[in-house]
Design a protein around this motif. Structure first.
Motif, PDB file in Angstrom:
ATOM      1  N   ILE A 146       9.866   5.678  -0.281  1.00  0.00           N
ATOM      2  CA  ILE A 146      10.948   6.320  -1.042  1.00  0.00           C
ATOM      3  C   ILE A 146      11.032   5.715  -2.447  1.00  0.00           C
ATOM      4  CG2 ILE A 146      13.442   6.715  -1.139  1.00  0.00           C
ATOM      5  CD1 ILE A 146      13.422   6.643   1.947  1.00  0.00           C
ATOM      6  N   GLN A 147      10.874   4.399  -2.545  1.00  0.00           N
ATOM      7  CA  GLN A 147      10.906   3.759  -3.851  1.00  0.00           C
ATOM      8  C   GLN A 147       9.806   4.295  -4.771  1.00  0.00           C
ATOM      9  OE1 GLN A 147      10.554  -0.418  -3.006  1.00  0.00           O
ATOM     10  NE2 GLN A 147      12.744  -0.714  -2.702  1.00  0.00           N
ATOM     11  N   GLY A 148       8.665   4.639  -4.190  1.00  0.00           N
ATOM     12  CA  GLY A 148       7.556   5.130  -4.992  1.00  0.00           C
ATOM     13  C   GLY A 148       7.879   6.392  -5.764  1.00  0.00           C
ATOM     14  N   ILE A 149       8.856   7.161  -5.299  1.00  0.00           N
ATOM     15  CA  ILE A 149       9.285   8.365  -6.032  1.00  0.00           C
ATOM     16  C   ILE A 149       9.744   7.984  -7.436  1.00  0.00           C
ATOM     17  CG2 ILE A 149      10.914  10.293  -6.039  1.00  0.00           C
ATOM     18  CD1 ILE A 149      10.958  10.113  -2.977  1.00  0.00           C
ATOM     19  N   GLY A 150      10.241   6.758  -7.566  1.00  0.00           N
ATOM     20  CA  GLY A 150      10.684   6.277  -8.870  1.00  0.00           C
ATOM     21  C   GLY A 150       9.571   6.136  -9.887  1.00  0.00           C
ATOM     22  N   GLY A 151       8.308   6.331  -9.461  1.00  0.00           N
ATOM     23  CA  GLY A 151       7.206   6.279 -10.413  1.00  0.00           C
ATOM     24  C   GLY A 151       7.339   7.299 -11.517  1.00  0.00           C
ATOM     25  N   THR A 158       0.822  -1.216   0.000  1.00  0.00           N
ATOM     26  CA  THR A 158       0.000   0.000   0.000  1.00  0.00           C
ATOM     27  C   THR A 158       0.852   1.261   0.000  1.00  0.00           C
ATOM     28  OG1 THR A 158      -1.737  -1.182   1.217  1.00  0.00           O
ATOM     29  CG2 THR A 158      -1.829   1.218   1.222  1.00  0.00           C
ATOM     30  N   ALA A 159       1.916   1.279   0.792  1.00  0.00           N
ATOM     31  CA  ALA A 159       2.783   2.458   0.869  1.00  0.00           C
ATOM     32  C   ALA A 159       3.414   2.759  -0.483  1.00  0.00           C
ATOM     33  CB  ALA A 159       3.866   2.242   1.926  1.00  0.00           C
ATOM     34  N   TYR A 160       3.836   1.721  -1.166  1.00  0.00           N
ATOM     35  CA  TYR A 160       4.444   1.874  -2.495  1.00  0.00           C
ATOM     36  C   TYR A 160       3.415   2.390  -3.493  1.00  0.00           C
ATOM     37  CZ  TYR A 160       7.086   0.463  -6.685  1.00  0.00           C
ATOM     38  OH  TYR A 160       7.748   0.444  -7.877  1.00  0.00           O
ATOM     39  N   LEU A 161       2.203   1.840  -3.445  1.00  0.00           N
ATOM     40  CA  LEU A 161       1.123   2.257  -4.342  1.00  0.00           C
ATOM     41  C   LEU A 161       0.804   3.739  -4.155  1.00  0.00           C
ATOM     42  CD1 LEU A 161      -1.376   1.695  -6.227  1.00  0.00           C
ATOM     43  CD2 LEU A 161      -2.627   1.139  -4.133  1.00  0.00           C
ATOM     44  N   LEU A 162       0.634   4.158  -2.901  1.00  0.00           N
ATOM     45  CA  LEU A 162       0.291   5.548  -2.626  1.00  0.00           C
ATOM     46  C   LEU A 162       1.413   6.496  -3.057  1.00  0.00           C
ATOM     47  CD1 LEU A 162      -1.302   5.209   0.938  1.00  0.00           C
ATOM     48  CD2 LEU A 162      -2.488   5.438  -1.246  1.00  0.00           C
ATOM     49  N   LEU A 171      10.998  -0.940   6.470  1.00  0.00           N
ATOM     50  CA  LEU A 171      10.686  -1.438   5.126  1.00  0.00           C
ATOM     51  C   LEU A 171       9.572  -0.610   4.490  1.00  0.00           C
ATOM     52  CD1 LEU A 171      11.114  -3.465   2.881  1.00  0.00           C
ATOM     53  CD2 LEU A 171       9.578  -5.051   4.063  1.00  0.00           C
ATOM     54  N   ILE A 172       8.573  -0.238   5.262  1.00  0.00           N
ATOM     55  CA  ILE A 172       7.472   0.578   4.725  1.00  0.00           C
ATOM     56  C   ILE A 172       7.987   1.955   4.311  1.00  0.00           C
ATOM     57  CG2 ILE A 172       5.325   1.762   5.352  1.00  0.00           C
ATOM     58  CD1 ILE A 172       4.656  -0.723   7.072  1.00  0.00           C
ATOM     59  N   VAL A 173       8.843   2.571   5.119  1.00  0.00           N
ATOM     60  CA  VAL A 173       9.445   3.858   4.757  1.00  0.00           C
ATOM     61  C   VAL A 173      10.256   3.716   3.473  1.00  0.00           C
ATOM     62  CG1 VAL A 173      11.147   5.588   5.421  1.00  0.00           C
ATOM     63  CG2 VAL A 173       9.483   4.762   7.105  1.00  0.00           C
ATOM     64  N   ALA A 174      10.995   2.617   3.362  1.00  0.00           N
ATOM     65  CA  ALA A 174      11.789   2.371   2.159  1.00  0.00           C
ATOM     66  C   ALA A 174      10.899   2.269   0.921  1.00  0.00           C
ATOM     67  CB  ALA A 174      12.601   1.083   2.323  1.00  0.00           C
ATOM     68  N   ARG A 175       9.749   1.629   1.067  1.00  0.00           N
ATOM     69  CA  ARG A 175       8.832   1.489  -0.071  1.00  0.00           C
ATOM     70  C   ARG A 175       8.237   2.852  -0.472  1.00  0.00           C
ATOM     71  NH1 ARG A 175       8.494  -2.542  -3.480  1.00  0.00           N
ATOM     72  NH2 ARG A 175       6.256  -2.891  -3.341  1.00  0.00           N
ATOM     73  N   SER A 203      -7.770   0.517  -1.135  1.00  0.00           N
ATOM     74  CA  SER A 203      -6.842  -0.571  -0.825  1.00  0.00           C
ATOM     75  C   SER A 203      -7.089  -1.189   0.548  1.00  0.00           C
ATOM     76  CB  SER A 203      -5.390  -0.067  -0.915  1.00  0.00           C
ATOM     77  OG  SER A 203      -5.157   0.958   0.025  1.00  0.00           O
ATOM     78  N   GLN A 204      -7.630  -0.405   1.491  1.00  0.00           N
ATOM     79  CA  GLN A 204      -7.850  -0.916   2.840  1.00  0.00           C
ATOM     80  C   GLN A 204      -9.312  -1.250   3.128  1.00  0.00           C
ATOM     81  OE1 GLN A 204      -5.290  -1.580   5.062  1.00  0.00           O
ATOM     82  NE2 GLN A 204      -4.074  -1.149   3.247  1.00  0.00           N
ATOM     83  N   GLY A 205     -10.186  -1.003   2.157  1.00  0.00           N
ATOM     84  CA  GLY A 205     -11.616  -1.234   2.390  1.00  0.00           C
ATOM     85  C   GLY A 205     -11.941  -2.665   2.774  1.00  0.00           C
ATOM     86  N   HIS A 206     -11.268  -3.618   2.131  1.00  0.00           N
ATOM     87  CA  HIS A 206     -11.546  -5.027   2.415  1.00  0.00           C
ATOM     88  C   HIS A 206     -11.099  -5.392   3.826  1.00  0.00           C
ATOM     89  CE1 HIS A 206     -12.365  -9.179   1.473  1.00  0.00           C
ATOM     90  NE2 HIS A 206     -11.147  -9.529   1.838  1.00  0.00           N
TER      91      HIS A 206
END
Length: 484
Positions: A109-114, A54-58, A103-107, A217-220
């Motif tokens: 940061i990775q999302g910036i690569g979008g 979820t963190a990466y997606l957002l 790991l969530i913080v790292a993801r 993403s969290q509704g379910h």
């Protein structure tokens, strides 16, 4: 313009760009199959470990259009270096993470690569001869689907042979090479969009995207009728129109609403929304289906590694279709490719709905889906890139990518609800859950094909190639004008 002697050959530029896109696309899917492994290794629970996705997606959803637009304004090459550097730093931090929080913080940061994908399209349009743009954009776009498939294939063997940490070490190595190569070999674009960076509208864009995608993403998990989910949807419903109105009234919009209303752009974006629902849902749920024990009455009891190998033909088909898409688009047009790709997606998902009881049937159906993904990604990207002014290539392709991601989030949430609506005593979904889920995706894909039929083809003549190539194109245009 910079002299041609000081500009890298476009073929070298293309290799560097593809390496960056491949690094980003691998990180989109490699983590999915090994979440249980990460959960056990970091001593966390299922609800918390899903935030790795979820963190990466957002993060990627927020940064993809923003970085694309900043690149249009301040320079695509320097922003590509920044996006790749963030991807490398995030991957390094993820590979060394010893807690789920890190790991969530790292993801994030990775999302910036979008931003890598829209910047890649913009650089291709700036640097390549016009007759090479469609093929290059198609191949780069298809790499996103190919990387997603490759991630599913190699995740199991990498974890078995090494550890899940190498799911981040490998992309990090690729990204470091791509970052250095970009800094040395990719020339800075002569194109600049005028105006300042509108921070206010960027924050509004980020706010409604986070509210919508977090709720979906969290509704379910949280419950669709829970106060948190309803509150997020209400916030998105208020923030989205506020953002649109603010952008429309701005002297320097982050996303030009006039550009978004171009018939080709908004119709292709609608196709992207519907198409994303099907493709990303398949990446999320097909491995689960294949790994379901045969005792459940369906599934094949595959391991993570085996399920990845079963999806290898799909990945190969995506790559082949993406490579051929440029030639096919030149001959038949990107619109026809989009119609064919969406139709093949509908046929593939319909096949999974009606017949998924044997391995060979699933292999045939997923291979059809692979062809569809490769053709459709290439066609959507080319149609959008061709339709907008060159100074808006980054933000237009970034928004198209983003809308596809939003569709994927919605599709995955709907599919999760449908698939798990009934459960066996063992806790596994019943076969009818997957059948109904595949049926929903067949319907959305058929609707995407229908919309694709009505996509108008518009081309904005603003291509720039530095040096003699630009002069040749301009001379050709002047000659044609005189003849007319």
């Amino acid at each position: 313009m910079a002299p041609t002697a000081h500009r890298t050959d476009y073929r070298i530029t293309f290799v560097v760009l593809c390496l960056g896109v491949a690094s980003f696309s691998l990180l989109q899917s490699m983590v999915n199959p090994v979440l249980p492994t990460i959960e056990a290794a970091l001593d966390t629970d299922q609800a918390t470990v899903t935030w790795v996705l979820t963190a990466y997606l957002l993060s990627a959803s927020v940064f993809t259009p923003i970085i694309g637009r900043v690149g249009d304004k301040v320079g695509k090459e320097r922003m590509l270096v920044a996006a790749l550097a963030a991807l490398a730093v995030g991957s390094l931090l993820a590979a060394m993470a010893t807690s789920i929080g890190v790991l969530i913080v790292a993801r994030i940061i990775q999302g910036i690569g979008g931003g890598v994908l829209p910047l890649t399209f913009g650089i291709i349009r700036d640097e390549f001869p016009r007759d090479k743009v469609a093929g290059a954009v198609g191949t780069a776009a298809a790499l996103l689907a190919v990387g997603g498939g490759v991630g599913l294939v190699i995740a199991g063997p990498v974890v078995d042979a090494l550890s899940y940490h190498w799911l981040f070490w490998i992309p990090m190595g690729m990204t470091v090479v791509a970052t250095v190569a970009t800094a040395f070999y990719i020339p800075e674009s002569p194109e600049r969009a005028p105006g300042r960076i509108n921070v206010g509208t960027a924050l509004l864009l980020s706010a409604w995207l986070v509210a919508l995608l977090l709720g979906v993403s969290q509704g379910h998990t949280w419950g669709w009728s829970s106060g948190r989910v309803i509150g997020l949807f209400v916030a998105a419903a208020v923030l989205l129109p506020t953002w649109v109105v603010t952008e429309a009234r701005s002297d320097s919009p982050l996303v030009d609403m006039t550009m978004m209303r171009i018939p080709t752009v908004w119709t292709v974006n609608l196709v992207a929304l519907l198409f994303g629902a099907g493709m990303y849902s398949m990446f999320a749920f097909l491995p689960q289906f294949l790994q379901t024990p045969e005792a459940a009455g369906y599934g094949f009891g595959a391991t993570v590694t085996e399920s990845g190998l079963l999806l290898l033909p799909q990945t190969v088909a995506s790559f082949v279709a993406g490579v051929l898409a440029g030639r096919l688009a030149h001959r038949y047009g990107s619109k026809l490719l989009l119609v064919v790709g969406a139709t093949l997606t509908a046929l593939g998902t319909l096949g999974l709905t009606l017949a998924h009881g044997s391995v060979w049937l699933v292999l045939v159906e997923t291979t059809v889906l692979g062809l569809a993904f490769g053709l459709s990604f290439a066609a959507m990207s080319n149609l959008v890139v061709d339709a907008v002014p060159q100074s808006q290539t980054g933000v237009a392709s970034g928004m198209n990518t983003n809308i596809r991601t939003v569709g994927g989030a919605i599709g995955s949430a709907v599919l999760a609800t449908v698939v798990t609506s009934g459960a066996q005593p063992s806790g596994l979904p019943v076969d009818a859950g997957y059948t109904h889920g595949f049926g929903v995706l067949a319907a959305t894909s058929a609707l995407a094909a229908l919309v694709a039929v009505f996509v108008p083809v518009i081309r904005a003549r603003t291509h720039v190639v530095p040096g003699p190539q630009a002069e040749a194109e301009e001379q050709h245009h002047l000659t044609a004008s005189v003849d007319a």
